[in-house]
Design an enzyme around this catalytic site. Structure first.
Site, PDB file in Angstrom:
ATOM      1  N   LYS A 203       0.747  -1.346  -0.008  1.00 22.77           N
ATOM      2  CA  LYS A 203       0.074  -0.172   0.257  1.00 22.77           C
ATOM      3  C   LYS A 203       0.623   1.130  -0.303  1.00 22.77           C
ATOM      4  O   LYS A 203       0.760   1.966  -0.868  1.00 22.77           O
ATOM      5  CB  LYS A 203      -1.152  -0.265   1.332  1.00 22.77           C
ATOM      6  CG  LYS A 203      -2.070   1.005   1.501  1.00 22.77           C
ATOM      7  CD  LYS A 203      -2.651   1.311   2.544  1.00 22.77           C
ATOM      8  CE  LYS A 203      -3.134   2.703   3.050  1.00 22.77           C
ATOM      9  NZ  LYS A 203      -4.575   2.281   4.165  1.00 22.77           N
ATOM     10  N   GLU A 209      10.437  -4.947   4.251  1.00 21.41           N
ATOM     11  CA  GLU A 209      10.187  -6.107   4.238  1.00 21.41           C
ATOM     12  C   GLU A 209      10.261  -6.746   2.852  1.00 21.41           C
ATOM     13  O   GLU A 209      11.116  -7.069   1.611  1.00 21.41           O
ATOM     14  CB  GLU A 209       9.293  -7.266   4.971  1.00 21.41           C
ATOM     15  CG  GLU A 209       9.848  -7.153   6.818  1.00 21.41           C
ATOM     16  CD  GLU A 209       9.294  -6.419   7.365  1.00 21.41           C
ATOM     17  OE1 GLU A 209       9.746  -4.986   6.531  1.00 21.41           O
ATOM     18  OE2 GLU A 209       9.303  -6.204   8.380  1.00 21.41           O
ATOM     19  N   GLY A 263      -5.270  -1.667   5.356  1.00 21.34           N
ATOM     20  CA  GLY A 263      -4.705  -2.994   4.584  1.00 21.34           C
ATOM     21  C   GLY A 263      -5.011  -4.180   4.873  1.00 21.34           C
ATOM     22  O   GLY A 263      -4.557  -5.026   4.042  1.00 21.34           O
ATOM     23  N   ARG A 264      -5.781  -4.061   5.740  1.00 18.17           N
ATOM     24  CA  ARG A 264      -6.122  -5.312   6.129  1.00 18.17           C
ATOM     25  C   ARG A 264      -7.431  -5.643   5.436  1.00 18.17           C
ATOM     26  O   ARG A 264      -7.685  -7.019   5.852  1.00 18.17           O
ATOM     27  CB  ARG A 264      -5.826  -5.978   8.537  1.00 18.17           C
ATOM     28  CG  ARG A 264      -6.238  -4.634   9.287  1.00 18.17           C
ATOM     29  CD  ARG A 264      -5.820  -4.725  10.097  1.00 18.17           C
ATOM     30  NE  ARG A 264      -6.530  -3.594  10.654  1.00 18.17           N
ATOM     31  CZ  ARG A 264      -6.056  -2.523  11.172  1.00 18.17           C
ATOM     32  NH1 ARG A 264      -4.196  -2.310  10.350  1.00 18.17           N
ATOM     33  NH2 ARG A 264      -6.265  -1.434  11.710  1.00 18.17           N
ATOM     34  N   GLU A 349      -3.924  -6.458  15.127  1.00 17.88           N
ATOM     35  CA  GLU A 349      -4.035  -5.461  14.377  1.00 17.88           C
ATOM     36  C   GLU A 349      -5.546  -3.960  14.767  1.00 17.88           C
ATOM     37  O   GLU A 349      -5.134  -2.552  14.671  1.00 17.88           O
ATOM     38  CB  GLU A 349      -3.354  -5.187  12.609  1.00 17.88           C
ATOM     39  CG  GLU A 349      -2.424  -3.925  12.524  1.00 17.88           C
ATOM     40  CD  GLU A 349      -1.837  -4.124  11.484  1.00 17.88           C
ATOM     41  OE1 GLU A 349      -2.482  -3.672  10.752  1.00 17.88           O
ATOM     42  OE2 GLU A 349      -0.919  -3.974  11.428  1.00 17.88           O
ATOM     43  N   HIS A 380      -5.529 -33.079  17.806  1.00 22.44           N
ATOM     44  CA  HIS A 380      -4.304 -34.014  18.175  1.00 22.44           C
ATOM     45  C   HIS A 380      -3.003 -33.409  19.397  1.00 22.44           C
ATOM     46  O   HIS A 380      -1.856 -33.301  19.520  1.00 22.44           O
ATOM     47  CB  HIS A 380      -3.807 -35.200  17.603  1.00 22.44           C
ATOM     48  CG  HIS A 380      -4.516 -36.500  17.124  1.00 22.44           C
ATOM     49  ND1 HIS A 380      -5.205 -37.534  17.940  1.00 22.44           N
ATOM     50  CD2 HIS A 380      -5.814 -36.017  16.118  1.00 22.44           C
ATOM     51  CE1 HIS A 380      -5.860 -37.907  17.324  1.00 22.44           C
ATOM     52  NE2 HIS A 380      -6.385 -36.862  16.303  1.00 22.44           N
ATOM     53  N   LYS A 508       9.454  -0.620  14.350  1.00 23.09           N
ATOM     54  CA  LYS A 508      10.255  -0.546  12.849  1.00 23.09           C
ATOM     55  C   LYS A 508      11.214   0.773  13.165  1.00 23.09           C
ATOM     56  O   LYS A 508      12.246   0.700  12.844  1.00 23.09           O
ATOM     57  CB  LYS A 508       9.167  -0.109  12.248  1.00 23.09           C
ATOM     58  CG  LYS A 508       7.711  -0.574  11.555  1.00 23.09           C
ATOM     59  CD  LYS A 508       7.272   0.148  10.546  1.00 23.09           C
ATOM     60  CE  LYS A 508       5.885  -0.460   9.765  1.00 23.09           C
ATOM     61  NZ  LYS A 508       5.576  -0.222   9.324  1.00 23.09           N
TER      62      LYS A 508
END
Ligand code: F6P
Length: 543
Positions: A203, A209, A263-264, A349, A380, A508
C-alpha cells in the site's frame, strides 16, 4: 469507553454471576427452541451460537448495550464515508471495492465507484491476458506468479488463494513476505526467471521487508535477463504511484488503490490481483459478491438478526464479562489453514488497543488474542487445554457440508469430529457420569477413585459453529466480511479506532536505528544492557 457502556457492563456482570449457576446443559433443557433462538443464517450459511453460555436476557442486555454505544450510527457513518479513522483522518470504505449494486459510495464528496470500476477493469484485462498468455514473459507465457508483500499485502492473497485452491487453474502462485532471505531464496530456487512475474504488493511502497525482497528479486531477474526485462516481469499494487514508477514498474503494470482501503481490508482491491490471476475473473467476482451480500445484511438487518453484530456481542460477553483472554478459530476445512493467521491481523491489528478515540484509556479489556489451526489436527495437539485447561477459550468452528474432494468416509469423519468437539465442550462429563462409566467397564472402586477426577470435563466451554454448503469463492467472501464487521462493531463498543495501527511503529523505527549496530558500523553504548549483550554475542558468533 462511554460511562454508560461501562455501567451496562457492570449490570451484565451481575447477570453472569447468576447465570453461572445454570450450566449450559440446563439452558438447553429449559428452552427446547434454543437452537432456533440462538442461530442465524444468510442463505446456506448458518451460524449456531447456542453453545455459548448466555441466555435470552443476557443477549437482550447486550443488544441494548450495542444500541446505546451507537453501533447503528457508527455503521451509517462508515458507509457514508465519514473519516471514522480519526487518528489518520481517513474514511473507511473497503465495502466500495465489492459494491455489486448501483449505490454510490461517497468519500470526501466524490463517488469513488468510477475509480474502483476503472481499476477493476484494468485488473480483469491484465489477469485474463496473463492467464491466456497474451501478456507473457521473455520466455513465453508466465508459469509462476510471485506476490511480494507483507501483512495485509500478503495474508489476504495467500489465505484466499489457499482457501480457493480448487479454483486455481492459472499460473502457479507463490508468496514471499518475510525479510528472512530464506523465504525469497527458497521460492526462487525452483523458478525460471523468463516465465516468472513478480507482483510487488505494498500500500505504502515503503515497507522495508517488501522493498528488500523486491530489490533482491529484481537483482535475480536482471542477472539472467538483463535490466530491460524488469518492465515485462514486474507489476505493482500500491497507493504510492510515484514510488512504483521510481522502482521501474510500467504504468500499465501498476494497479492503484486508495488511502480509504486499510491494509488488512485490502484483499478486495488491487491487492487481490494474484488471486484473480489464479482463480480467474468470474471466481474473483463471486468472492466480491459474497462480501457484498454480507455488507447488505450488515446494513439492513436489525441488530438482533445481524450476524456480525451478534458475533461481536458474544465476543464482548466473553472478553468483558467472562474475562476470557483468547479466542480460537478452528476451521474443519484444510483449505482454510491460513484463515486463523489472516484473522490474527484483521482482529489484533484492528482491536489490539488500549487508548480510546478521545485519547483516554479505554478502561476495559479490548481485543482478544486470536489463534487457531485446522481441526482435526488441533485435536491431537492443543485441544487437551481447551477441554480441561485452567483457561476457558471460546471457539469458532467452521465447516462445509460438501467437500471439494469426496474421498470415501473422510468428510463424514471430519464432520463428526467437529460436532463432537462442540458437544463435548458444552456438556462436559461430571464425576458421577465418569464413575458410572468406569463401573460399567468393571473397574474396581479403588482404581475408580484414583482415575475418575482426571476424566472429568467441566463443560460450559463456549463455541459458535459456522456451517455452509461448500467453501466457494462466494462463501469465503461472506466469511471474511462477517469477521470484518464483527471487529468493527466491537471497536465501536470499546470506542477505539479499529483502522489505525500505531502499535507497529516503535519496533519499525528501532529496527532502523539498530541496523548499523547489527552491521557493526555504530556504537551500541546507548542501548540497554540486554540489547548490548545480545548484539555483542551476535557479533562474536557472526562469521
Ligand atoms: O506493519 C503494519 C502494516 O502497516 C500493515 O497494516 C500492513 O498491512 C503492512 O504493514 C504492509 O504494509 P504495506 O502494504 O504498506 O507494505
Amino acid at each position: 469507553m462511554h460511562p454508560e457502556t461501562l455501567e451496562k457492563l457492570e449490570v451484565l456482570r451481575l447477570h453472569w454471576r447468576k447465570l453461572q449457576q445454570r450450566p449450559m446443559r440446563q439452558l438447553f433443557a429449559e428452552n427446547p427452541n434454543r437452537f432456533e433462538d440462538f442461530s442465524l443464517n444468510i442463505d446456506d450459511l448458518l451460524v449456531d451460537f447456542s453453545k455459548n453460555h448466555l441466555d435470552g436476557e443476557a443477549l437482550a442486555m447486550l443488544l441494548d448495550l450495542a444500541k446505546s454505544a451507537g453501533v447503528e450510527d457508527a455503521r451509517a457513518a462508515m458507509f457514508a464515508g465519514q473519516h471514522i479513522n480519526t487518528s489518520e483522518d481517513r474514511a473507511v470504505m473497503h465495502m466500495a471495492l465489492r459494491n455489486g449494486s448501483d449505490r454510490p459510495m461517497i468519500v470526501d464528496g466524490k463517488d469513488v465507484m468510477g475509480d474502483v470500476r476503472a481499476v477493476q477493469a484494468q485488473m480483469k484485462q491484465f489477469a485474463t491476458s496473463v492467464r491466456n498468455g497474451k501478456i507473457a514473459g521473455s520466455g513465453g507465457a508466465f508459469t509462476d506468479i510471485v506476490n511480494i508483500g507483507i501483512g495485509g499485502s500478503d495474508l489476504g492473497p495467500v489465505m484466499v488463494s489457499e482457501a480457493l485452491s480448487p479454483y486455481c487453474d492459472g499460473p502457479n502462485l507463490h508468496f514471499v513476505s518475510n525479510v528472512d532471505g530464506d523465504d525469497l531464496a527458497d521460492t526462487l530456487a525452483v523458478l525460471n526467471p523468463a516465465t516468472t512475474l513478480f507482483i510487488v504488493a505494498s500500500k505504502t511502497f515503503t515497507t522495508t521487508e517488501t522493498l528488500t525482497n523486491a530489490h533482491s528479486a529484481r537483482h535475480w531477474l536482471v542477472e539472467t535477463l538483463g535490466e530491460e526485462a524488469v518492465g515485462q516481469h514486474f507489476a505493482a499494487l500500491s497507493t504510492n504511484l510515484e514510488a512504483t514508477s521510481a522502482f521501474g514498474i510500467d504504468d500499465d503494470f501498476t494497479f492503484g488503490f486508495w488511502d480509504w482501503v486499510g491494509g488488512r481490508y485490502s484483499v478486495w482491491s488491487a491487492i487481490g490481483l494474484s488471486v484473480m490471476i489464479g482463480i480467474g475473473v468470474e471466481n474473483f467476482e463471486q468472492f466480491l459478491l459474497g462480501a457484498h451480500e454480507v455488507d447488505n445484511h450488515f446494513v439492513e438487518q436489525p441488530l438482533a438478526k445481524n450476524i456480525p453484530v451478534i458475533m461481536a456481542l458474544i465476543g464482548i460477553w466473553h472478553r468483558n464479562i467472562c474475562e476470557f483472554s483468547t479466542h480460537a478459530v478452528l476451521p474443519y476445512a484444510q483449505h482454510l489453514h491460513r484463515f486463523p493467521a489472516y484473522l490474527q491481523q484483521l482482529d489484533m491489528e484492528s482491536n489490539g488497543k488500549s487508548t480510546a478515540k478521545n485519547g483516554q484509556q479505554v478502561g476495559a479489556k479490548t481485543g482478544p488474542i486470536v489463534w487457531g489451526e485446522p481441526g482435526t489436527n488441533g485435536q491431537h495437539a492443543f485441544y487437551q487445554l481447551i477441554h480441561q485447561g485452567s483457561d476457558i477459550i471460546p471457539v469458532d468452528f467452521l465447516i462445509a457440508a460438501n467437500p471439494h474432494h469426496q474421498l470415501g468416509e473422510h468428510h463424514d469423519i471430519l464432520l463428526a469430529n467437529c460436532f463432537a468437539q462442540s458437544e463435548a465442550l458444552m456438556k462436559g462429563k461430571n464425576i458421577d457420569e465418569v464413575r458410572g462409566e468406569l463401573r460399567l467397564a468393571g473397574m474396581d472402586e479403588e482404581k475408580i477413585a484414583n482415575l475418575a477426577p482426571h476424566k472429568v470435563f467441566s463443560g460450559n466451554r463456549p463455541s459458535s459453529t459456522f456451517v455452509f454448503s461448500k467453501l466457494t469463492p462466494r462463501t469465503l467472501g461472506r466469511l471474511i466480511a462477517i469477521y470484518e464487521h464483527k471487529i468493527f462493531v466491537q471497536g465501536v463498543i470499546w470506542n477505539i479506532n479499529s483502522f489505525d495501527q500505531w502499535g507497529v511503529e516503535l519496533g519499525k523505527s528501532l529496527a532502523t536505528e539498530l541496523l548499523p549496530m547489527v552491521k557493526g558500523e555504530a556504537s551500541t553504548e546507548a542501548k540497554d544492557a540486554s540489547t548490548q549483550g545480545l548484539l555483542a554475542h551476535f557479533q562474536a558468533l557472526k562469521k
